[in-house]
Design an enzyme around this catalytic site. Structure first.
Site, mmCIF file in Angstrom:
data_model
loop_
_atom_site.group_PDB
_atom_site.id
_atom_site.type_symbol
_atom_site.label_atom_id
_atom_site.label_comp_id
_atom_site.label_asym_id
_atom_site.label_seq_id
_atom_site.Cartn_x
_atom_site.Cartn_y
_atom_site.Cartn_z
ATOM 1 N N GLY A 154 5.901 1.489 7.972
ATOM 2 C CA GLY A 154 4.499 1.277 8.295
ATOM 3 C C GLY A 154 3.623 1.332 7.056
ATOM 4 O O GLY A 154 4.029 1.830 5.995
ATOM 5 N N CYS A 155 2.395 0.813 7.182
ATOM 6 C CA CYS A 155 1.485 0.763 6.031
ATOM 7 C C CYS A 155 0.981 2.148 5.654
ATOM 8 O O CYS A 155 0.957 2.513 4.468
ATOM 9 C CB CYS A 155 0.324 -0.175 6.325
#
Length: 351
Positions: A154-155
């Site tokens: 994920g970012c």
């Protein structure tokens, strides 16, 4: 791969991460995009969904069922969380030769119980969940090179894990005292129409969300626990801010005895020396989201706190590039045996 171009399919090409993959791969010298899928927009040209691609020859959007897997070498899955498990399982059943880089959260967690706890249902491809390699290149480069399935992180988690894990492994910080205060641009929520993402709901303000319960916590737990060799439960709060792209993580840490900000900076500078996409700024310099916008870079700053045993680490990435599609291309390069930086040399767009 040989000197011929790898044939690439992108599932979910009508979303932000899908379009970002197209943007990056159009300038990649060793790949050819042979299939683009989009459920509701199947049958349309890609340029009708994203007009910036009008000058380029691209396949029209089709359904996943229409993809000819025999003509695909690697597939990017940019599908919603919870939908990718069965899709990838079916892909491998029909085309075992295909490599996969999955941009959803479906294969990021190694523990089946943790997945069910955070996502509310049992994992539907447990054998693939165990096979998947977590795709932060700077930490798992050797494993990724041999992987058939890469779980793109994920970012938020990429932006927090890059600075924190090396510090835990070096014993430079107390892993029981980690606070991650992170902000994201609106593209992090995807492209689907949602009331809370309307312009009037987002602009001129900032708000926290998923407080105490955001699913990216599970990735932080997993990677920090692995680095420490014991259970670690960090604090993490995400915020939505009125910009299109970017992640900005302010991380509050307690250092080990005698380490201080200088020691933390030294650990990170040494760890990332020679890394093409992670840049540690001089001690005391504060990164900004504009330093990385449109690029695959992560910038990390180390700043002294008032107390000698505390330090503030600030990290920033572009959520659509290093936080998603750029990191996915970086993973693809490793899986296919290409130079890691190929197609990712873009410098940040500023102003």
């Amino acid at each position: 791969m040989s000197d011929s171009k790898a044939r690439i399919a992108i599932l979910g090409a009508s979303g932000y991460t899908g379009s970002e993959l197209v943007r990056l791969l159009l300038r990649h010298p060793r790949v050819e995009i042979v299939a683009l899928t989009a459920d509701r927009k199947a049958g349309q040209p890609m340029a009708s969904v994203f007009p910036q691609f009008a000058p380029f020859k691209l396949p029209d959007l089709i359904t996943i069922e229409q993809v000819e897997w025999s003509g695909v070498d690697l597939v990017f899955c940019a599908l919603p969380h919870g939908t990718t498990q069965l899709v990838i399982k079916q892909v491998f059943e029909s085309a075992p030769h295909v490599k996969v880089v999955d941009l959803s959260a479906d294969f990021r967690l190694r523990d089946a119980g943790a997945y069910e706890q955070w996502y509310g249902h049992p994992h539907q491809a447990l054998e693939l969940q165990q096979e998947a390699v977590y795709g932060i290149v700077e930490l798992y480069r050797d494993e990724i090179k041999k992987a058939r399935l890469v779980a793109n992180p994920g970012c938020y988690t990429t932006t927090a894990i890059l600075p924190v894990v090396p510090l835990i492994e070096a014993g430079a910080i107390d892993p029981e005292h980690i606070v991650v205060d992170a902000k994201s641009g609106v593209t992090g929520a995807g492209r689907s129409a949602k009331e809370n993402l309307l312009y009037t709901e987002v602009t001129d303000g900032m708000h926290a969300y998923g407080v105490g319960s955001h699913r990216h916590m599970a990735e932080l737990d997993q990677e920090f626990t692995k680095a420490a060799g014991r259970t670690i439960v960090p604090s993490f709060t995400p915020h939505l801010i009125p910009m299109s792209r970017g992640i900005y993580a302010t991380i509050y840490l307690k250092t080990g005895a005698g380490v201080g900000a200088e020691g933390v900076h030294r650990v990170l500078a040494d760890f990332y020396r020679g890394e093409p996409f992670v840049h540690v700024l001089p001690l005391g310099q504060v990164p900004q989201t504009r330093f990385v916008k449109g690029s695959n870079m992560a910038f990390i700053g180390v700043i002294k706190d008032r107390a000698p045993d505390r330090v503030i680490v600030i990290a920033t990435t572009d959520n659509l590039v290093k936080g998603a599609s750029g990191q996915a291309v970086q993973n693809m390069n490793l899986v296919l045996g290409y130079p890691e930086t190929l197609g990712l040399e873009q410098i940040a767009l500023f102003p």
